[in-house]
Design a protein around this motif. Structure first.
Motif, mmCIF file in Angstrom:
data_model
loop_
_atom_site.group_PDB
_atom_site.id
_atom_site.type_symbol
_atom_site.label_atom_id
_atom_site.label_comp_id
_atom_site.label_asym_id
_atom_site.label_seq_id
_atom_site.Cartn_x
_atom_site.Cartn_y
_atom_site.Cartn_z
ATOM 1 N N ALA A 36 -4.453 -70.346 -16.697
ATOM 2 C CA ALA A 36 -4.675 -71.591 -17.429
ATOM 3 C C ALA A 36 -5.594 -72.530 -16.652
ATOM 4 C CB ALA A 36 -3.340 -72.278 -17.716
ATOM 5 N N LEU A 37 -5.441 -72.596 -15.326
ATOM 6 C CA LEU A 37 -6.281 -73.478 -14.517
ATOM 7 C C LEU A 37 -7.734 -73.031 -14.545
ATOM 8 C CD1 LEU A 37 -6.571 -75.805 -12.507
ATOM 9 C CD2 LEU A 37 -5.995 -74.202 -10.670
ATOM 10 N N VAL A 38 -7.962 -71.722 -14.422
ATOM 11 C CA VAL A 38 -9.337 -71.217 -14.459
ATOM 12 C C VAL A 38 -9.987 -71.531 -15.809
ATOM 13 C CG1 VAL A 38 -10.746 -69.122 -14.421
ATOM 14 C CG2 VAL A 38 -8.913 -69.421 -12.745
ATOM 15 N N LEU A 39 -9.274 -71.251 -16.884
ATOM 16 C CA LEU A 39 -9.815 -71.525 -18.212
ATOM 17 C C LEU A 39 -10.023 -73.020 -18.429
ATOM 18 C CD1 LEU A 39 -7.636 -69.039 -20.295
ATOM 19 C CD2 LEU A 39 -10.066 -68.810 -19.763
ATOM 20 N N ALA A 40 -9.102 -73.833 -17.924
ATOM 21 C CA ALA A 40 -9.229 -75.282 -18.086
ATOM 22 C C ALA A 40 -10.473 -75.809 -17.376
ATOM 23 C CB ALA A 40 -7.977 -75.977 -17.552
ATOM 24 N N LEU A 41 -10.740 -75.313 -16.167
ATOM 25 C CA LEU A 41 -11.913 -75.768 -15.431
ATOM 26 C C LEU A 41 -13.205 -75.318 -16.112
ATOM 27 C CD1 LEU A 41 -10.749 -75.167 -11.740
ATOM 28 C CD2 LEU A 41 -11.105 -77.373 -12.875
ATOM 29 N N VAL A 42 -13.244 -74.054 -16.530
ATOM 30 C CA VAL A 42 -14.469 -73.526 -17.146
ATOM 31 C C VAL A 42 -14.782 -74.258 -18.439
ATOM 32 C CG1 VAL A 42 -15.505 -71.500 -18.235
ATOM 33 C CG2 VAL A 42 -14.283 -71.261 -16.061
ATOM 34 N N PHE A 43 -13.819 -74.309 -19.344
ATOM 35 C CA PHE A 43 -14.083 -74.907 -20.655
ATOM 36 C C PHE A 43 -14.048 -76.430 -20.601
ATOM 37 C CE2 PHE A 43 -12.947 -70.596 -21.871
ATOM 38 C CZ PHE A 43 -13.900 -70.333 -22.841
ATOM 39 N N GLY A 44 -13.282 -76.988 -19.659
ATOM 40 C CA GLY A 44 -13.296 -78.438 -19.510
ATOM 41 C C GLY A 44 -14.636 -78.951 -19.028
ATOM 42 N N LEU A 45 -15.216 -78.265 -18.036
ATOM 43 C CA LEU A 45 -16.541 -78.656 -17.552
ATOM 44 C C LEU A 45 -17.611 -78.384 -18.610
ATOM 45 C CD1 LEU A 45 -16.343 -77.400 -13.848
ATOM 46 C CD2 LEU A 45 -16.214 -79.763 -14.692
ATOM 47 N N ALA A 46 -17.407 -77.323 -19.403
ATOM 48 C CA ALA A 46 -18.348 -77.068 -20.495
ATOM 49 C C ALA A 46 -18.352 -78.219 -21.486
ATOM 50 C CB ALA A 46 -17.981 -75.761 -21.201
ATOM 51 N N GLY A 47 -17.218 -78.857 -21.660
ATOM 52 C CA GLY A 47 -17.140 -79.986 -22.579
ATOM 53 C C GLY A 47 -17.860 -81.217 -22.095
ATOM 54 N N THR A 48 -18.220 -81.275 -20.800
ATOM 55 C CA THR A 48 -18.954 -82.420 -20.266
ATOM 56 C C THR A 48 -20.449 -82.156 -20.159
ATOM 57 O OG1 THR A 48 -18.689 -81.706 -17.955
ATOM 58 C CG2 THR A 48 -16.923 -83.042 -18.916
ATOM 59 N N ALA A 49 -20.886 -80.951 -20.548
ATOM 60 C CA ALA A 49 -22.300 -80.589 -20.413
ATOM 61 C C ALA A 49 -23.159 -81.360 -21.400
ATOM 62 C CB ALA A 49 -22.467 -79.084 -20.624
ATOM 63 N N ARG A 50 -24.438 -81.495 -21.062
ATOM 64 C CA ARG A 50 -25.375 -82.159 -21.968
ATOM 65 C C ARG A 50 -25.787 -81.248 -23.121
ATOM 66 N NH1 ARG A 50 -29.726 -85.450 -18.161
ATOM 67 N NH2 ARG A 50 -28.219 -86.919 -17.216
ATOM 68 N N SER A 51 -25.844 -79.950 -22.832
ATOM 69 C CA SER A 51 -26.258 -79.006 -23.859
ATOM 70 C C SER A 51 -25.197 -78.885 -24.951
ATOM 71 C CB SER A 51 -26.526 -77.637 -23.225
ATOM 72 O OG SER A 51 -26.827 -76.667 -24.208
ATOM 73 N N ALA A 52 -25.646 -78.686 -26.166
ATOM 74 C CA ALA A 52 -24.721 -78.597 -27.299
ATOM 75 C C ALA A 52 -23.934 -77.297 -27.298
ATOM 76 C CB ALA A 52 -25.496 -78.739 -28.612
ATOM 77 N N LEU A 53 -24.516 -76.206 -26.788
ATOM 78 C CA LEU A 53 -23.843 -74.915 -26.839
ATOM 79 C C LEU A 53 -22.563 -74.902 -26.009
ATOM 80 C CD1 LEU A 53 -23.692 -72.001 -27.762
ATOM 81 C CD2 LEU A 53 -25.219 -71.381 -25.865
ATOM 82 N N PRO A 54 -22.591 -75.316 -24.730
ATOM 83 C CA PRO A 54 -21.327 -75.338 -23.982
ATOM 84 C C PRO A 54 -20.282 -76.259 -24.617
ATOM 85 C CG PRO A 54 -23.185 -75.544 -22.487
ATOM 86 C CD PRO A 54 -23.729 -75.688 -23.871
ATOM 87 N N ARG A 55 -20.704 -77.393 -25.136
ATOM 88 C CA ARG A 55 -19.745 -78.292 -25.790
ATOM 89 C C ARG A 55 -19.153 -77.645 -27.027
ATOM 90 N NH1 ARG A 55 -23.789 -82.198 -25.270
ATOM 91 N NH2 ARG A 55 -23.886 -82.399 -27.556
ATOM 92 N N ALA A 56 -19.964 -76.881 -27.763
ATOM 93 C CA ALA A 56 -19.446 -76.180 -28.943
ATOM 94 C C ALA A 56 -18.429 -75.119 -28.534
ATOM 95 C CB ALA A 56 -20.600 -75.550 -29.713
ATOM 96 N N LEU A 57 -18.710 -74.390 -27.443
ATOM 97 C CA LEU A 57 -17.751 -73.396 -26.956
ATOM 98 C C LEU A 57 -16.445 -74.061 -26.538
ATOM 99 C CD1 LEU A 57 -20.107 -71.103 -24.821
ATOM 100 C CD2 LEU A 57 -19.120 -70.607 -27.082
#
Length: 235
Positions: free
Chosen positions: A29-50
């Motif tokens: 859960a921690l690994v997934l939280a860090l990966v997808f949580g940081l993706a949610g702060t990205a400027r690009s739309a694709l990581p935020r969509a993921l």
């Protein structure tokens, strides 16, 4: 009562399985939280969509349903998981989605001035993340992560439904053999409480260490007092 207490080796083995699943599920859960949580702060739309797809999908599905899917449904499609693997995947994916929102919110809560100062120092994006943003965001993540960790531990009680001999599974066996329902489940209630308190202590220690690293809890130095007049001398 004595019959239930005499079965303590069986309950301890179940408690150990519960602790193992809690640790494995928490790491995933921690690994997934860090990966997808940081993706949610990205400027690009694709990581935020993921980020949104992962969070909304797995946050909206019960961990028990995921566990049944991994253990009972996917083998029909040729994908087989051991009971513990199915439980860890279900719990990790479910609580990782909640954790991803904690990470995203904590990183966004770091004052904007910190971002600008890191840019002014010509830090690379990775250096800004590792040396400036994550240390401050980590201190904000710890309290909600502590709550999620305890909730994750309590969710492991459902793994007995996929034939894992955890604490709840062992308690049902003891209850069936002794016929003492109230006593048996009172004992495992205490065991779950003790495990939860141990996890909470670990989180509190991590919070204190994080505060010391960030200089938020500096040791206070008592002001010297003049021996003759009794007035406080400013340092």
């Amino acid at each position: 009562m004595s019959e239930v207490l005499d079965s303590y080796p069986q309950l301890l083995r179940g408690a150990w399985i519960t602790v193992q699943i809690t640790v494995y599920g928490a790491v995933l859960a921690l690994v997934l939280a860090l990966v997808f949580g940081l993706a949610g702060t990205a400027r690009s739309a694709l990581p935020r969509a993921l980020n949104r797809i992962y969070v909304e999908f797995f946050r909206g599905i019960a961990a028990l349903v995921l566990m049944y899917w991994f253990f009972y449904a996917l083998p029909l499609l040729g994908l087989r998981f051991t009971p513990i693997a199915a439980a860890v995947l279900a719990i990790g994916l479910n609580y990782g989605a909640y954790g991803a929102e904690v990470v995203r919110g904590s990183v966004n809560a770091v004052p904007r001035a910190q971002w600008e100062a890191a840019r002014a120092l010509n830090f690379t994006p990775f250096q800004r993340l590792r040396r400036v943003l994550l240390p401050q965001a980590f201190a904000l993540m710890l309290p909600p992560f502590g709550n999620l960790l305890i909730e994750l531990m309590k969710a492991t009680a459902g793994v007995s439904l996929v034939s894992i001999a955890d604490l709840t599974f062992r308690a049902k066996q003891v209850q069936a053999s002794t016929g003492q329902t109230a006593t048996t489940f009172a004992v495992i209630l205490v065991v779950y409480f003790v495990i939860a308190q141990a996890l909470q202590v670990l989180v509190r220690l991590a919070e204190r260490r994080s505060d010391r690293v960030l200089g938020r809890r500096l040791p206070t130095r008592p002001a010297p007092v003049a021996a003759t007049t009794g007035t406080v001398v400013s340092p």
